[in-house]
Enzyme design. Structure first.
Site, PDB file in Angstrom:
ATOM      1  N   LYS A 168       0.824  -1.229   0.000  1.00  0.00           N
ATOM      2  CA  LYS A 168       0.000   0.000   0.000  1.00  0.00           C
ATOM      3  C   LYS A 168       0.849   1.266   0.000  1.00  0.00           C
ATOM      4  O   LYS A 168       0.474   2.279  -0.579  1.00  0.00           O
ATOM      5  CB  LYS A 168      -0.947  -0.015   1.201  1.00  0.00           C
ATOM      6  CG  LYS A 168      -0.230  -0.099   2.530  1.00  0.00           C
ATOM      7  CD  LYS A 168      -0.905  -1.014   3.503  1.00  0.00           C
ATOM      8  CE  LYS A 168       0.116  -1.491   4.519  1.00  0.00           C
ATOM      9  NZ  LYS A 168      -0.382  -2.474   5.424  1.00  0.00           N
ATOM     10  N   GLU A 223      -4.713  -5.863  -5.576  1.00  0.00           N
ATOM     11  CA  GLU A 223      -5.955  -6.051  -4.803  1.00  0.00           C
ATOM     12  C   GLU A 223      -5.668  -6.140  -3.301  1.00  0.00           C
ATOM     13  O   GLU A 223      -6.452  -5.661  -2.476  1.00  0.00           O
ATOM     14  CB  GLU A 223      -6.675  -7.317  -5.285  1.00  0.00           C
ATOM     15  CG  GLU A 223      -7.987  -7.613  -4.599  1.00  0.00           C
ATOM     16  CD  GLU A 223      -9.019  -6.499  -4.767  1.00  0.00           C
ATOM     17  OE1 GLU A 223      -9.440  -6.249  -5.894  1.00  0.00           O
ATOM     18  OE2 GLU A 223      -9.401  -5.878  -3.751  1.00  0.00           O
ATOM     19  N   GLY A 226      -7.141  -6.419   2.737  1.00  0.00           N
ATOM     20  CA  GLY A 226      -6.790  -7.852   2.785  1.00  0.00           C
ATOM     21  C   GLY A 226      -7.624  -8.661   1.813  1.00  0.00           C
ATOM     22  O   GLY A 226      -7.539  -8.506   0.600  1.00  0.00           O
ATOM     23  N   ILE A 243     -10.813  -8.580   1.298  1.00  0.00           N
ATOM     24  CA  ILE A 243     -12.063  -7.955   0.825  1.00  0.00           C
ATOM     25  C   ILE A 243     -11.856  -7.461  -0.607  1.00  0.00           C
ATOM     26  O   ILE A 243     -10.938  -6.695  -0.857  1.00  0.00           O
ATOM     27  CB  ILE A 243     -12.446  -6.738   1.698  1.00  0.00           C
ATOM     28  CG1 ILE A 243     -12.528  -7.119   3.172  1.00  0.00           C
ATOM     29  CG2 ILE A 243     -13.747  -6.120   1.217  1.00  0.00           C
ATOM     30  CD1 ILE A 243     -12.675  -5.925   4.114  1.00  0.00           C
ATOM     31  N   GLU A 261       1.640  -4.321  16.173  1.00  0.00           N
ATOM     32  CA  GLU A 261       3.070  -4.549  16.006  1.00  0.00           C
ATOM     33  C   GLU A 261       3.848  -3.947  17.174  1.00  0.00           C
ATOM     34  O   GLU A 261       3.345  -3.078  17.890  1.00  0.00           O
ATOM     35  CB  GLU A 261       3.511  -3.913  14.693  1.00  0.00           C
ATOM     36  CG  GLU A 261       2.856  -4.602  13.516  1.00  0.00           C
ATOM     37  CD  GLU A 261       3.465  -4.192  12.193  1.00  0.00           C
ATOM     38  OE1 GLU A 261       4.636  -3.810  12.174  1.00  0.00           O
ATOM     39  OE2 GLU A 261       2.744  -4.273  11.193  1.00  0.00           O
ATOM     40  N   LYS A 290      -4.006   3.543   2.438  1.00  0.00           N
ATOM     41  CA  LYS A 290      -5.114   2.803   1.823  1.00  0.00           C
ATOM     42  C   LYS A 290      -6.166   3.763   1.273  1.00  0.00           C
ATOM     43  O   LYS A 290      -6.704   3.544   0.184  1.00  0.00           O
ATOM     44  CB  LYS A 290      -5.729   1.842   2.852  1.00  0.00           C
ATOM     45  CG  LYS A 290      -4.764   0.721   3.252  1.00  0.00           C
ATOM     46  CD  LYS A 290      -5.246  -0.015   4.494  1.00  0.00           C
ATOM     47  CE  LYS A 290      -4.344  -1.168   4.870  1.00  0.00           C
ATOM     48  NZ  LYS A 290      -4.664  -1.726   6.189  1.00  0.00           N
ATOM     49  N   GLY A 335      -4.013 -10.586   7.532  1.00  0.00           N
ATOM     50  CA  GLY A 335      -3.779 -12.008   7.817  1.00  0.00           C
ATOM     51  C   GLY A 335      -3.364 -12.740   6.559  1.00  0.00           C
ATOM     52  O   GLY A 335      -3.745 -12.356   5.451  1.00  0.00           O
TER      53      GLY A 335
HETATM   54  N1  HSE Z   1      -1.624  -3.168   9.803  1.00  0.00           N
HETATM   55  C1  HSE Z   1      -2.778  -3.373   9.008  1.00  0.00           C
HETATM   56  C2  HSE Z   1      -4.008  -3.322   9.895  1.00  0.00           C
HETATM   57  C3  HSE Z   1      -2.826  -4.687   8.299  1.00  0.00           C
HETATM   58  O1  HSE Z   1      -3.898  -3.267  11.123  1.00  0.00           O
HETATM   59  O2  HSE Z   1      -5.101  -3.342   9.347  1.00  0.00           O
HETATM   60  C4  HSE Z   1      -2.262  -4.695   6.943  1.00  0.00           C
HETATM   61  O3  HSE Z   1      -2.748  -3.708   6.113  1.00  0.00           O
END
Ligand code: HSE
Length: 432
Positions: A108, A132, A137, A139, A193, A208, A305
């Site tokens: 992204k 995509e 993810g 979707i 994280e 995004k 995921g």
């Molecule tokens: N770090 C992102 C989230 C996941 O928490 O949605 C990957 O885009």
């Protein structure tokens, strides 16, 4: 043209997502071959971390730690990039496209910052680049914008596109817990994280949203165009008060077009509890798109995921492989330029929630109401919440009618300067 007997894939990055993609390419090889009309082979996988040779469970013979062994292999047709970031990964994608290889990426950051450049490089070399997995993810959302929604004029996107922050705000709301406690637990559980800044400060959602808004409004939108506020200022009491008022609080990514002006912003927002977006909880994502023909449609599901992300990546691979097999050139993709104006943050008009700590004595509310009135801000409701008798302070929550952001910011500065105001607890925009 001789008929293709097989299509070769090079996989760059063997972290959680890359390993998941390898598992799907290998485990579903027969089904993929059936859809494409010939085998789609994972020929080479690269990771600069040599330990990934074992941990990713790929066949050891296809592993390399040298990206150029993969990029310079003339037999590789499609490169999957799941390294992430806009340094090495971006260079590898450019190298792959320049060498006539198609690219599938989940990146992204690179797509939001360098999408037009990558699209133009792909067009120059008559190859495709698909992404995509870069938003939401598993979707499907990029494809719908490029295909199924094309007949629409999109007027708005409102999206929950960061699972980490949605997990945190959901727990803060349901457990009356504070931000730091929930963040720590989310890190222990692997939902956040070790360095969560990109997620909690809204940077990930900004990348995004830039991708979605560019597609939706057919004008180039970059991350730096987007107003951003994260969730770290939210207190458990904001969730409690919002609930009492009939709202949920979510980190929302918003893009709207009005009169050829596009506004793009990521910030926490109050959403009426009866709206579907307010019910999107935990790590789930949802993207609401409003088109002139469709009305509102909502795309909902797991936004991260290895399995959901592999679903998007491998579908992109299959579509490119089908075209290669049929000898078809990639579909030309519009290369967005900036053709629409952006609304500045100060021009936004919305409703606001204000939480203030004030001196608990006569005439204080009147002073605040006067500042708001002088700035043409109309109060929709005012509630006095907890009072601290020893400190002789009280907490009040004000909901405004529609007001302009610049007026609200000016009023907040004036309210903050009133001797009777101890603290501006929070200012949150409302998305009705
Ligand atoms: N770090 C992102 C989230 C996941 O928490 O949605 C990957 O885009």
């Amino acid at each position: 043209m001789s008929e293709r007997k097989k299509i070769n894939i090079g996989l760059m990055g063997l972290g959680v997502i890359g390993s998941g993609v390898a598992r799907v390419l290998i485990g579903k090889a027969d089904a993929i071959a059936q859809q494409v009309g010939c085998p789609v082979i994972l020929k080479r996988a690269v990771d600069c971390d040599i330990s990934k040779k074992k941990s990713s469970q790929i066949p050891a013979r296809i592993f390399t730690a040298d990206p150029y062994q993969l990029l310079h292999d003339p037999e590789i047709d499609i490169v999957i990039e799941v390294i992430g970031g806009d340094t090495d990964a971006l260079e590898y994608m450019k190298e792959a496209l320049s060498r006539g290889k198609h690219v599938v990426t989940a990146n992204k950051e690179a797509i939001s910052k360098h999408g037009p450049e990558l699209l133009s490089l792909a067009a120059d070399h008559k190859v495709g680049i698909r992404h995509e997995a870069s938003v939401g993810g598993g979707i499907p959302i990029i494809s719908p914008f490029k295909q199924d929604l094309l007949a629409n004029k999109v007027s708005a996107i409102r999206a929950i596109i960061n699972g980490t922050t949605n997990y945190i705000v959901t727990r803060m709301a349901t457990e009356n817990a504070d931000f730091a406690t929930v963040l720590k637990q989310a890190q222990e559980l692997g939902y956040a994280e070790a360095n969560p800044a990109n997620d909690i400060e809204g940077v990930d959602a900004v990348y995004k949203l830039a991708i979605l808004a560019t597609l939706a409004f057919r004008t180039a939108i970059y991350p730096e165009d987007i107003y951003r506020e994260g969730i770290s200022r939210l207190g458990s009491r904001d969730f409690r008060y919002a609930k009492e008022l009939g709202y949920a609080i979510k980190l929302l990514a918003i893009a709207k077009e009005e009169n050829h002006y596009v506004q793009v912003r990521v910030h926490p927002a109050l959403i009426p509890e009866d709206q579907l977006l307010a019910k999107v909880d935990g790590v789930f994502n949802a993207i609401e798109v409003e088109g002139d023909l469709t009305g509102k449609v909502i795309f909902y599901g797991r936004g991260a995921g290895p399995q959901p992300t592999s679903s998007a990546i491998v579908a992109d691979v299959i579509q490119i492989a089908q075209n290669i097999k049929l000898g078809l050139p990639p579909k030309p993709q519009p290369q967005p330029s900036r053709i629409k104006n952006l609304t500045t943050t100060s021009q936004i008009v919305t409703r606001y929630y204000m939480r203030l700590t004030i001196a608990d004595r006569p005439n204080v509310l009147a002073q605040i109401a006067k500042v708001l009135g002088d700035n043409l801000i109309s109060i929709a409701s005012a509630i006095q919440k907890e009072a601290d008798e020893s400190a002789q302070t009280a907490e009040i929550v004000l909901m405004t009618h529609l007001a302009q952001e610049s007026a609200v910011q000016q009023a907040i500065r004036e309210i903050e300067a009133l001797p009777v105001v101890k603290e501006i607890g929070n200012l949150i925009r409302v998305e009705d």
